[in-house]
Motif scaffolding. Sequence first.
Motif, PDB file in Angstrom:
ATOM      1  N   GLY A   1      -1.276   2.585  19.625  1.00 15.54           N
ATOM      2  CA  GLY A   1      -1.812   1.828  18.504  1.00 15.54           C
ATOM      3  C   GLY A   1      -0.944   1.935  17.266  1.00 15.54           C
ATOM      4  N   VAL A   2      -0.401   3.118  17.007  1.00 17.28           N
ATOM      5  CA  VAL A   2       0.485   3.311  15.861  1.00 17.28           C
ATOM      6  C   VAL A   2       1.732   2.443  15.991  1.00 17.28           C
ATOM      7  CG1 VAL A   2       2.035   4.981  14.748  1.00 17.28           C
ATOM      8  CG2 VAL A   2      -0.334   5.609  15.242  1.00 17.28           C
ATOM      9  N   ALA A   3       2.316   2.423  17.188  1.00 13.02           N
ATOM     10  CA  ALA A   3       3.512   1.605  17.400  1.00 13.02           C
ATOM     11  C   ALA A   3       3.223   0.132  17.133  1.00 13.02           C
ATOM     12  CB  ALA A   3       4.032   1.799  18.824  1.00 13.02           C
TER      13      ALA A   3
ATOM     14  N   MET B   1       5.992   5.258  10.548  1.00 13.58           N
ATOM     15  CA  MET B   1       4.865   5.875  11.239  1.00 13.58           C
ATOM     16  C   MET B   1       5.389   6.625  12.457  1.00 13.58           C
ATOM     17  SD  MET B   1       2.340   2.563  11.099  1.00 13.58           S
ATOM     18  CE  MET B   1       1.656   2.008   9.534  1.00 13.58           C
ATOM     19  N   ILE B   2       4.780   7.746  12.770  1.00  8.42           N
ATOM     20  CA  ILE B   2       5.225   8.532  13.913  1.00  8.42           C
ATOM     21  C   ILE B   2       4.369   8.209  15.129  1.00  8.42           C
ATOM     22  CG2 ILE B   2       5.704  10.822  14.821  1.00  8.42           C
ATOM     23  CD1 ILE B   2       7.495   9.957  12.480  1.00  8.42           C
ATOM     24  N   SER B   3       5.000   7.581  16.115  1.00  5.47           N
ATOM     25  CA  SER B   3       4.361   7.291  17.387  1.00  5.47           C
ATOM     26  C   SER B   3       4.745   8.398  18.375  1.00  5.47           C
ATOM     27  CB  SER B   3       4.775   5.902  17.886  1.00  5.47           C
ATOM     28  OG  SER B   3       4.151   5.585  19.102  1.00  5.47           O
TER      29      SER B   3
ATOM     30  N   ASP C   1      18.140   2.116   2.919  1.00  9.48           N
ATOM     31  CA  ASP C   1      18.667   0.760   2.831  1.00  9.48           C
ATOM     32  C   ASP C   1      19.608   0.441   3.990  1.00  9.48           C
ATOM     33  OD1 ASP C   1      17.247   0.324   0.517  1.00  9.48           O
ATOM     34  OD2 ASP C   1      18.921   0.791  -0.819  1.00  9.48           O
ATOM     35  N   ALA C   2      20.093   1.470   4.687  1.00  9.98           N
ATOM     36  CA  ALA C   2      20.951   1.230   5.853  1.00  9.98           C
ATOM     37  C   ALA C   2      20.199   0.474   6.940  1.00  9.98           C
ATOM     38  CB  ALA C   2      21.488   2.552   6.402  1.00  9.98           C
ATOM     39  N   ALA C   3      18.866   0.560   6.920  1.00 11.15           N
ATOM     40  CA  ALA C   3      18.026  -0.133   7.898  1.00 11.15           C
ATOM     41  C   ALA C   3      17.324  -1.338   7.269  1.00 11.15           C
ATOM     42  CB  ALA C   3      16.996   0.825   8.477  1.00 11.15           C
ATOM     43  N   SER C   4      17.947  -1.929   6.268  1.00 10.50           N
ATOM     44  CA  SER C   4      17.294  -3.030   5.534  1.00 10.50           C
ATOM     45  C   SER C   4      16.974  -4.226   6.418  1.00 10.50           C
ATOM     46  CB  SER C   4      18.179  -3.462   4.355  1.00 10.50           C
ATOM     47  OG  SER C   4      19.442  -3.921   4.827  1.00 10.50           O
ATOM     48  N   GLY C   5      17.660  -4.361   7.545  1.00 16.68           N
ATOM     49  CA  GLY C   5      17.390  -5.479   8.442  1.00 16.68           C
ATOM     50  C   GLY C   5      16.339  -5.184   9.489  1.00 16.68           C
ATOM     51  N   MET C   6      15.699  -4.017   9.405  1.00 19.28           N
ATOM     52  CA  MET C   6      14.756  -3.607  10.446  1.00 19.28           C
ATOM     53  C   MET C   6      13.342  -3.483   9.899  1.00 19.28           C
ATOM     54  SD  MET C   6      17.138  -0.685  12.254  1.00 19.28           S
ATOM     55  CE  MET C   6      15.937  -0.360  13.565  1.00 19.28           C
ATOM     56  N   THR C   7      12.427  -4.172  10.508  1.00 17.31           N
ATOM     57  CA  THR C   7      11.006  -3.991  10.232  1.00 17.31           C
ATOM     58  C   THR C   7      10.222  -4.353  11.484  1.00 17.31           C
ATOM     59  OG1 THR C   7       9.241  -4.382   8.612  1.00 17.31           O
ATOM     60  CG2 THR C   7      10.467  -6.315   9.352  1.00 17.31           C
ATOM     61  N   GLY C   8       9.080  -3.694  11.676  1.00 15.00           N
ATOM     62  CA  GLY C   8       8.282  -3.917  12.867  1.00 15.00           C
ATOM     63  C   GLY C   8       8.918  -3.345  14.122  1.00 15.00           C
ATOM     64  N   HIS C   9       9.782  -2.355  13.954  1.00 16.12           N
ATOM     65  CA  HIS C   9      10.554  -1.822  15.077  1.00 16.12           C
ATOM     66  C   HIS C   9      10.056  -0.436  15.477  1.00 16.12           C
ATOM     67  CE1 HIS C   9      14.033  -1.189  17.668  1.00 16.12           C
ATOM     68  NE2 HIS C   9      14.239  -0.027  17.093  1.00 16.12           N
ATOM     69  N   LEU C  10      10.000  -0.178  16.784  1.00 13.08           N
ATOM     70  CA  LEU C  10       9.726   1.156  17.305  1.00 13.08           C
ATOM     71  C   LEU C  10      11.042   1.736  17.803  1.00 13.08           C
ATOM     72  CD1 LEU C  10       7.985   3.521  18.343  1.00 13.08           C
ATOM     73  CD2 LEU C  10       7.596   2.183  20.435  1.00 13.08           C
ATOM     74  N   MET C  11      11.510   2.773  17.146  1.00  8.84           N
ATOM     75  CA  MET C  11      12.750   3.442  17.540  1.00  8.84           C
ATOM     76  C   MET C  11      12.404   4.679  18.361  1.00  8.84           C
ATOM     77  SD  MET C  11      15.755   5.129  15.184  1.00  8.84           S
ATOM     78  CE  MET C  11      16.428   3.563  14.647  1.00  8.84           C
TER      79      MET C  11
ATOM     80  N   ARG D   1       9.030  -2.735   4.240  1.00  8.53           N
ATOM     81  CA  ARG D   1       9.356  -2.596   5.654  1.00  8.53           C
ATOM     82  C   ARG D   1       8.483  -1.508   6.286  1.00  8.53           C
ATOM     83  NH1 ARG D   1      13.715  -0.519   6.993  1.00  8.53           N
ATOM     84  NH2 ARG D   1      14.324   0.460   5.018  1.00  8.53           N
ATOM     85  N   VAL D   2       8.043  -1.763   7.512  1.00  7.27           N
ATOM     86  CA  VAL D   2       7.237  -0.795   8.263  1.00  7.27           C
ATOM     87  C   VAL D   2       7.848  -0.655   9.651  1.00  7.27           C
ATOM     88  CG1 VAL D   2       4.951  -0.127   9.064  1.00  7.27           C
ATOM     89  CG2 VAL D   2       5.177  -1.579   7.026  1.00  7.27           C
ATOM     90  N   ASN D   3       8.211   0.569  10.003  1.00 12.22           N
ATOM     91  CA  ASN D   3       8.772   0.861  11.315  1.00 12.22           C
ATOM     92  C   ASN D   3       8.116   2.109  11.885  1.00 12.22           C
ATOM     93  OD1 ASN D   3      11.149  -1.112  11.641  1.00 12.22           O
ATOM     94  ND2 ASN D   3      11.530  -0.268   9.619  1.00 12.22           N
ATOM     95  N   ALA D   4       8.412   2.397  13.122  1.00 15.26           N
ATOM     96  CA  ALA D   4       7.863   3.591  13.765  1.00 15.26           C
ATOM     97  C   ALA D   4       8.963   4.316  14.524  1.00 15.26           C
ATOM     98  CB  ALA D   4       6.723   3.220  14.721  1.00 15.26           C
ATOM     99  N   VAL D   5       8.799   5.615  14.641  1.00 16.36           N
ATOM    100  CA  VAL D   5       9.671   6.452  15.466  1.00 16.36           C
ATOM    101  C   VAL D   5       8.831   7.039  16.589  1.00 16.36           C
ATOM    102  CG1 VAL D   5      10.976   8.618  15.542  1.00 16.36           C
ATOM    103  CG2 VAL D   5      11.347   7.001  13.680  1.00 16.36           C
TER     104      VAL D   5
END
Length: 246
Positions: A153-155, A129-131, A224-234, A171-175
Amino acid sequence: MVTGAARGIGETVARFLGRQGATVVLTDLNPQVEETARGLAADGIAAEAKILDVTDNAAVMRAAQEIGNKHGHVDALVANAGISLELTAIEHDVESWRRVMALNLDAVFFTAQAFARPMLARGSGSIVMISSISGVGISRPERHVSYDVSKAGVAHMARSLGVEWAKQGVRVNAVGPGYTDTQMLAEVGRAKPEVLQAWLSDIPTGRLLRREEIASAVAFLLSDAASGMTGHLMMVDHGYSVGKGV
């Protein structure tokens, strides 16, 4: 699938993913998305366009089913579509507030929900998701409280869904992009050079981000390089959110 992909960051994300070998479906309410997809295809990218109003939940659910049926399944979703209204808190009315929330927040959730259903059933998938920098702090000199709140809210949505869906393989992450060299910002710079200068003075590197810098972060989180990341805001913002005014 990339929403809000007719131009700007969404277009660049779709192009970047396509160059990595993905088949990309570009969606947007703007008919220009069809020309954008043709341009990507002309460059050898497997790309197609779909005109889609992501605030229409029924249309989003149909799109998820149609795209899934056509391609077998959807591996990744980039929820990028959004708007910003330059209105102070006092200037907002119910209609303008709801317009921003409908696209920037509600549509992100219901798009993620629609595309996550088959991912959860399959046991794999990745959503970004784009924050924004405005979701973690207050930028200047612009005033857009509705945008700020929606992107915060998106983050947090990415955090919540990233945890909720983790055991089911999605996995769900945000940028969180900083000020990026897009057509919209270029127009602001030409019309209000003092605003552009204020932005640059608050960015530790002293320059706008390239759209490709956002796209590469999105691609990493999807991969898959980010397979250990979820719930993260980068945050991809040249240090703006931690070093404003350096």
